[in-house]
Design a protein around this motif. Structure first.
Motif, PDB file in Angstrom:
ATOM      1  N   ASP A  60       0.808  -1.217   0.000  1.00 41.70           N
ATOM      2  CA  ASP A  60       0.000   0.000   0.000  1.00 41.70           C
ATOM      3  C   ASP A  60       0.843   1.270   0.000  1.00 41.70           C
ATOM      4  O   ASP A  60       0.323   2.358  -0.168  1.00 41.70           O
ATOM      5  N   ASP A  61       2.141   1.104   0.245  1.00 41.41           N
ATOM      6  CA  ASP A  61       2.986   2.284   0.362  1.00 41.41           C
ATOM      7  C   ASP A  61       3.940   2.445  -0.821  1.00 41.41           C
ATOM      8  O   ASP A  61       4.997   3.043  -0.716  1.00 41.41           O
ATOM      9  N   ARG A  62       3.582   1.918  -1.983  1.00 42.98           N
ATOM     10  CA  ARG A  62       4.436   2.100  -3.158  1.00 42.98           C
ATOM     11  C   ARG A  62       4.179   3.471  -3.771  1.00 42.98           C
ATOM     12  O   ARG A  62       3.128   4.086  -3.578  1.00 42.98           O
ATOM     13  N   ALA A  63       5.140   3.934  -4.534  1.00 35.12           N
ATOM     14  CA  ALA A  63       5.039   5.253  -5.158  1.00 35.12           C
ATOM     15  C   ALA A  63       3.877   5.293  -6.136  1.00 35.12           C
ATOM     16  O   ALA A  63       3.426   4.251  -6.644  1.00 35.12           O
ATOM     17  N   LYS A  64       3.392   6.482  -6.403  1.00 36.85           N
ATOM     18  CA  LYS A  64       2.295   6.642  -7.352  1.00 36.85           C
ATOM     19  C   LYS A  64       2.350   8.025  -7.981  1.00 36.85           C
ATOM     20  O   LYS A  64       2.938   8.963  -7.447  1.00 36.85           O
ATOM     21  N   VAL A  65       1.728   8.125  -9.135  1.00 39.89           N
ATOM     22  CA  VAL A  65       1.505   9.406  -9.802  1.00 39.89           C
ATOM     23  C   VAL A  65       0.007   9.669  -9.782  1.00 39.89           C
ATOM     24  O   VAL A  65      -0.788   8.763 -10.050  1.00 39.89           O
ATOM     25  N   ILE A  66      -0.386  10.893  -9.442  1.00 34.83           N
ATOM     26  CA  ILE A  66      -1.804  11.243  -9.363  1.00 34.83           C
ATOM     27  C   ILE A  66      -2.070  12.496 -10.182  1.00 34.83           C
ATOM     28  O   ILE A  66      -1.364  13.504 -10.036  1.00 34.83           O
ATOM     29  N   LEU A  67      -3.074  12.420 -11.045  1.00 36.84           N
ATOM     30  CA  LEU A  67      -3.540  13.584 -11.804  1.00 36.84           C
ATOM     31  C   LEU A  67      -4.859  14.054 -11.196  1.00 36.84           C
ATOM     32  O   LEU A  67      -5.809  13.280 -11.096  1.00 36.84           O
ATOM     33  N   TYR A  68      -4.915  15.320 -10.785  1.00 41.78           N
ATOM     34  CA  TYR A  68      -6.117  15.899 -10.196  1.00 41.78           C
ATOM     35  C   TYR A  68      -6.757  16.855 -11.201  1.00 41.78           C
ATOM     36  O   TYR A  68      -6.097  17.788 -11.686  1.00 41.78           O
ATOM     37  N   CYS A  69      -8.021  16.645 -11.502  1.00 36.29           N
ATOM     38  CA  CYS A  69      -8.704  17.461 -12.504  1.00 36.29           C
ATOM     39  C   CYS A  69     -10.023  17.995 -11.947  1.00 36.29           C
ATOM     40  O   CYS A  69     -10.723  17.289 -11.209  1.00 36.29           O
ATOM     41  N   THR A  70     -10.347  19.229 -12.315  1.00 39.84           N
ATOM     42  CA  THR A  70     -11.577  19.872 -11.862  1.00 39.84           C
ATOM     43  C   THR A  70     -12.288  20.511 -13.038  1.00 39.84           C
ATOM     44  O   THR A  70     -11.679  21.297 -13.779  1.00 39.84           O
ATOM     45  N   ASP A  71     -13.561  20.177 -13.192  1.00 41.10           N
ATOM     46  CA  ASP A  71     -14.388  20.759 -14.257  1.00 41.10           C
ATOM     47  C   ASP A  71     -13.700  20.709 -15.619  1.00 41.10           C
ATOM     48  O   ASP A  71     -13.673  21.685 -16.368  1.00 41.10           O
ATOM     49  N   GLY A  72     -13.112  19.568 -15.912  1.00 39.51           N
ATOM     50  CA  GLY A  72     -12.534  19.345 -17.227  1.00 39.51           C
ATOM     51  C   GLY A  72     -11.155  19.924 -17.454  1.00 39.51           C
ATOM     52  O   GLY A  72     -10.679  19.953 -18.587  1.00 39.51           O
ATOM     53  N   LYS A  73     -10.468  20.360 -16.369  1.00 38.05           N
ATOM     54  CA  LYS A  73      -9.131  20.935 -16.500  1.00 38.05           C
ATOM     55  C   LYS A  73      -8.176  20.291 -15.495  1.00 38.05           C
ATOM     56  O   LYS A  73      -8.558  20.011 -14.357  1.00 38.05           O
ATOM     57  N   LEU A  74      -6.927  20.087 -15.936  1.00 36.10           N
ATOM     58  CA  LEU A  74      -5.909  19.566 -15.027  1.00 36.10           C
ATOM     59  C   LEU A  74      -5.565  20.636 -13.992  1.00 36.10           C
ATOM     60  O   LEU A  74      -5.266  21.766 -14.344  1.00 36.10           O
ATOM     61  N   LYS A  75      -5.627  20.255 -12.712  1.00 36.80           N
ATOM     62  CA  LYS A  75      -5.269  21.184 -11.636  1.00 36.80           C
ATOM     63  C   LYS A  75      -3.889  20.896 -11.083  1.00 36.80           C
ATOM     64  O   LYS A  75      -3.115  21.806 -10.832  1.00 36.80           O
ATOM     65  N   LEU A  76      -3.587  19.617 -10.866  1.00 36.39           N
ATOM     66  CA  LEU A  76      -2.315  19.225 -10.275  1.00 36.39           C
ATOM     67  C   LEU A  76      -1.879  17.881 -10.829  1.00 36.39           C
ATOM     68  O   LEU A  76      -2.712  17.046 -11.175  1.00 36.39           O
TER      69      LEU A  76
END
Length: 206
Positions: A92-108
Protein backbone atom coordinates in the motif's frame (compact mmCIF):
# COMPACT_ATOMS: atom_id res chain seq x y z
CA UNK A 1 38.53 69.76 7.52
CA UNK A 2 34.96 70.84 8.08
CA UNK A 3 34.21 70.28 4.43
CA UNK A 4 35.81 66.84 4.55
CA UNK A 5 33.83 65.94 7.70
CA UNK A 6 30.61 67.02 6.03
CA UNK A 7 31.52 64.88 3.03
CA UNK A 8 32.08 61.83 5.24
CA UNK A 9 28.81 62.48 7.05
CA UNK A 10 27.00 62.67 3.71
CA UNK A 11 28.67 59.45 2.54
CA UNK A 12 27.63 57.67 5.73
CA UNK A 13 24.05 58.83 5.30
CA UNK A 14 23.99 57.60 1.70
CA UNK A 15 25.52 54.29 2.71
CA UNK A 16 22.98 53.72 5.49
CA UNK A 17 20.17 54.77 3.13
CA UNK A 18 21.38 52.31 0.48
CA UNK A 19 21.63 49.47 2.99
CA UNK A 20 18.13 50.24 4.21
CA UNK A 21 16.70 50.17 0.68
CA UNK A 22 18.48 46.89 -0.08
CA UNK A 23 17.14 45.25 3.09
CA UNK A 24 13.62 46.48 2.32
CA UNK A 25 13.75 45.11 -1.23
CA UNK A 26 15.14 41.76 -0.08
CA UNK A 27 12.46 41.52 2.59
CA UNK A 28 9.74 42.26 0.04
CA UNK A 29 11.01 39.62 -2.39
CA UNK A 30 11.34 37.03 0.38
CA UNK A 31 7.87 37.77 1.73
CA UNK A 32 6.35 37.55 -1.74
CA UNK A 33 8.13 34.27 -2.47
CA UNK A 34 6.97 32.86 0.85
CA UNK A 35 3.42 34.00 0.09
CA UNK A 36 3.48 32.34 -3.32
CA UNK A 37 4.86 29.13 -1.83
CA UNK A 38 2.28 29.05 0.96
CA UNK A 39 -0.48 29.96 -1.49
CA UNK A 40 0.49 27.08 -3.76
CA UNK A 41 0.68 24.63 -0.86
CA UNK A 42 -2.71 25.80 0.39
CA UNK A 43 -4.21 25.31 -3.08
CA UNK A 44 -2.74 21.82 -3.20
CA UNK A 45 -4.06 20.93 0.26
CA UNK A 46 -7.54 22.21 -0.55
CA UNK A 47 -7.73 20.53 -3.94
CA UNK A 48 -6.40 17.23 -2.70
CA UNK A 49 -8.61 17.31 0.37
CA UNK A 50 -11.64 17.44 -1.89
CA UNK A 51 -10.32 14.64 -4.10
CA UNK A 52 -9.55 12.15 -1.35
CA UNK A 53 -11.55 8.96 -1.03
CA UNK A 54 -11.84 5.69 -2.90
CA UNK A 55 -15.54 5.75 -3.74
CA UNK A 56 -16.59 5.37 -7.38
CA UNK A 57 -13.29 3.74 -8.31
CA UNK A 58 -13.18 2.35 -11.83
CA UNK A 59 -10.43 1.12 -14.09
CA UNK A 60 -9.06 3.79 -16.40
CA UNK A 61 -7.19 1.24 -18.51
CA UNK A 62 -3.88 -0.47 -17.92
CA UNK A 63 -2.64 0.06 -14.35
CA UNK A 64 -4.62 3.30 -13.92
CA UNK A 65 -7.57 3.83 -11.59
CA UNK A 66 -10.08 6.68 -11.91
CA UNK A 67 -11.98 8.24 -9.01
CA UNK A 68 -14.84 10.69 -9.52
CA UNK A 69 -16.70 12.98 -7.15
CA UNK A 70 -18.32 16.36 -6.66
CA UNK A 71 -17.29 19.24 -4.44
CA UNK A 72 -19.87 19.50 -1.67
CA UNK A 73 -19.91 23.29 -1.67
CA UNK A 74 -19.26 24.35 -5.27
CA UNK A 75 -20.60 21.28 -7.12
CA UNK A 76 -17.37 21.24 -9.13
CA UNK A 77 -16.77 17.94 -10.91
CA UNK A 78 -13.57 16.40 -9.59
CA UNK A 79 -11.71 13.46 -11.11
CA UNK A 80 -8.38 11.95 -10.22
CA UNK A 81 -6.32 9.35 -12.04
CA UNK A 82 -3.83 7.22 -10.08
CA UNK A 83 -0.96 5.14 -11.42
CA UNK A 84 0.98 2.97 -8.91
CA UNK A 85 4.63 2.13 -9.39
CA UNK A 86 5.59 -1.29 -10.71
CA UNK A 87 7.56 -2.34 -7.64
CA UNK A 88 5.92 -4.12 -4.69
CA UNK A 89 2.52 -4.59 -6.39
CA UNK A 90 0.89 -5.86 -3.18
CA UNK A 91 2.13 -2.99 -1.02
CA UNK A 92 0.00 0.00 0.00
CA UNK A 93 2.99 2.28 0.36
CA UNK A 94 4.44 2.10 -3.16
CA UNK A 95 5.04 5.25 -5.16
CA UNK A 96 2.29 6.64 -7.35
CA UNK A 97 1.50 9.41 -9.80
CA UNK A 98 -1.80 11.24 -9.36
CA UNK A 99 -3.54 13.58 -11.80
CA UNK A 100 -6.12 15.90 -10.20
CA UNK A 101 -8.70 17.46 -12.50
CA UNK A 102 -11.58 19.87 -11.86
CA UNK A 103 -14.39 20.76 -14.26
CA UNK A 104 -12.53 19.34 -17.23
CA UNK A 105 -9.13 20.94 -16.50
CA UNK A 106 -5.91 19.57 -15.03
CA UNK A 107 -5.27 21.18 -11.64
CA UNK A 108 -2.31 19.23 -10.27
CA UNK A 109 0.01 16.40 -11.26
CA UNK A 110 1.76 14.87 -8.26
CA UNK A 111 4.57 12.39 -7.85
CA UNK A 112 4.16 10.70 -4.48
CA UNK A 113 7.15 8.52 -3.58
CA UNK A 114 5.49 7.19 -0.38
CA UNK A 115 8.90 7.34 1.24
CA UNK A 116 10.78 10.14 2.92
CA UNK A 117 12.04 12.70 0.44
CA UNK A 118 15.44 14.30 0.69
CA UNK A 119 15.74 18.02 1.30
CA UNK A 120 14.97 20.41 -1.58
CA UNK A 121 18.07 21.16 -3.62
CA UNK A 122 16.89 23.83 -6.03
CA UNK A 123 15.21 27.23 -5.55
CA UNK A 124 12.15 28.03 -7.65
CA UNK A 125 11.60 31.36 -9.41
CA UNK A 126 9.62 32.69 -6.46
CA UNK A 127 11.89 31.09 -3.90
CA UNK A 128 9.72 28.01 -3.40
CA UNK A 129 11.67 24.82 -2.53
CA UNK A 130 12.18 22.42 -5.39
CA UNK A 131 13.90 19.11 -6.04
CA UNK A 132 15.82 18.42 -9.21
CA UNK A 133 14.79 15.04 -10.63
CA UNK A 134 15.81 12.94 -13.62
CA UNK A 135 12.90 11.65 -15.69
CA UNK A 136 12.95 8.92 -18.32
CA UNK A 137 10.06 8.68 -20.79
CA UNK A 138 10.56 5.60 -22.98
CA UNK A 139 14.00 6.19 -24.55
CA UNK A 140 14.28 9.90 -23.75
CA UNK A 141 15.47 11.44 -20.49
CA UNK A 142 15.47 14.99 -19.09
CA UNK A 143 15.99 16.90 -15.85
CA UNK A 144 13.22 18.83 -14.14
CA UNK A 145 12.81 21.00 -11.06
CA UNK A 146 9.60 19.98 -9.27
CA UNK A 147 8.05 21.85 -6.37
CA UNK A 148 8.86 20.12 -3.08
CA UNK A 149 5.70 20.17 -0.93
CA UNK A 150 6.20 19.61 2.79
CA UNK A 151 8.57 16.72 2.12
CA UNK A 152 5.63 14.48 1.16
CA UNK A 153 5.37 14.78 -2.61
CA UNK A 154 6.63 16.62 -5.69
CA UNK A 155 4.40 18.69 -7.97
CA UNK A 156 5.11 17.72 -11.57
CA UNK A 157 5.02 20.12 -14.51
CA UNK A 158 2.22 19.80 -17.07
CA UNK A 159 4.63 18.95 -19.89
CA UNK A 160 5.90 15.87 -18.06
CA UNK A 161 2.32 14.85 -17.26
CA UNK A 162 1.51 14.94 -20.98
CA UNK A 163 4.57 12.84 -21.78
CA UNK A 164 3.61 10.40 -19.01
CA UNK A 165 0.13 9.57 -20.29
CA UNK A 166 1.43 8.66 -23.74
CA UNK A 167 4.43 6.64 -22.60
CA UNK A 168 5.14 2.93 -22.32
CA UNK A 169 7.85 3.39 -19.67
CA UNK A 170 8.15 6.18 -17.10
CA UNK A 171 10.89 6.44 -14.49
CA UNK A 172 11.69 9.11 -11.92
CA UNK A 173 15.01 9.38 -10.08
CA UNK A 174 14.59 11.44 -6.92
CA UNK A 175 16.55 12.10 -3.75
CA UNK A 176 15.98 10.49 -0.34
CA UNK A 177 18.00 10.82 2.89
CA UNK A 178 19.70 7.56 1.88
CA UNK A 179 20.58 8.77 -1.61
CA UNK A 180 18.95 8.64 -5.05
CA UNK A 181 16.06 6.27 -5.65
CA UNK A 182 14.18 5.30 -8.82
CA UNK A 183 10.44 4.70 -9.19
CA UNK A 184 9.27 2.91 -12.32
CA UNK A 185 5.79 3.10 -13.86
CA UNK A 186 3.98 1.49 -16.79
CA UNK A 187 1.47 4.11 -18.03
CA UNK A 188 0.52 2.22 -21.18
CA UNK A 189 -3.15 1.34 -21.56
CA UNK A 190 -4.63 4.54 -20.11
CA UNK A 191 -7.98 5.55 -21.62
CA UNK A 192 -6.81 8.78 -23.27
CA UNK A 193 -10.36 9.82 -24.18
CA UNK A 194 -11.35 9.81 -20.51
CA UNK A 195 -8.29 11.86 -19.56
CA UNK A 196 -8.96 14.33 -22.36
CA UNK A 197 -12.55 14.77 -21.22
CA UNK A 198 -11.80 15.01 -17.50
CA UNK A 199 -8.54 16.96 -17.65
CA UNK A 200 -8.24 18.50 -21.13
CA UNK A 201 -4.91 16.67 -21.30
CA UNK A 202 -3.41 15.12 -24.44
CA UNK A 203 -0.21 13.07 -24.77
CA UNK A 204 2.95 14.45 -26.33
CA UNK A 205 6.27 13.01 -27.34
CA UNK A 206 9.28 13.85 -25.13
Amino acid sequence: MKSFGAYLQSMNRNFVWGIGIAILMLSSVTSFAQYRGEEQREDQRNDQGNYEGTANAVSAGGNWTQYSGEDLMTAAKRVRFELPANDSPNSDDRAKVILYCTDGKLKLADFRPETRLGRPNWPGFWGQPQMRVLVRVDNAHSSHNWNWVNGHFLAMDKGTARELIGAHLFRVEFQTPRGPQIAEFSPEGLDLKSVSKACDLTPKKP
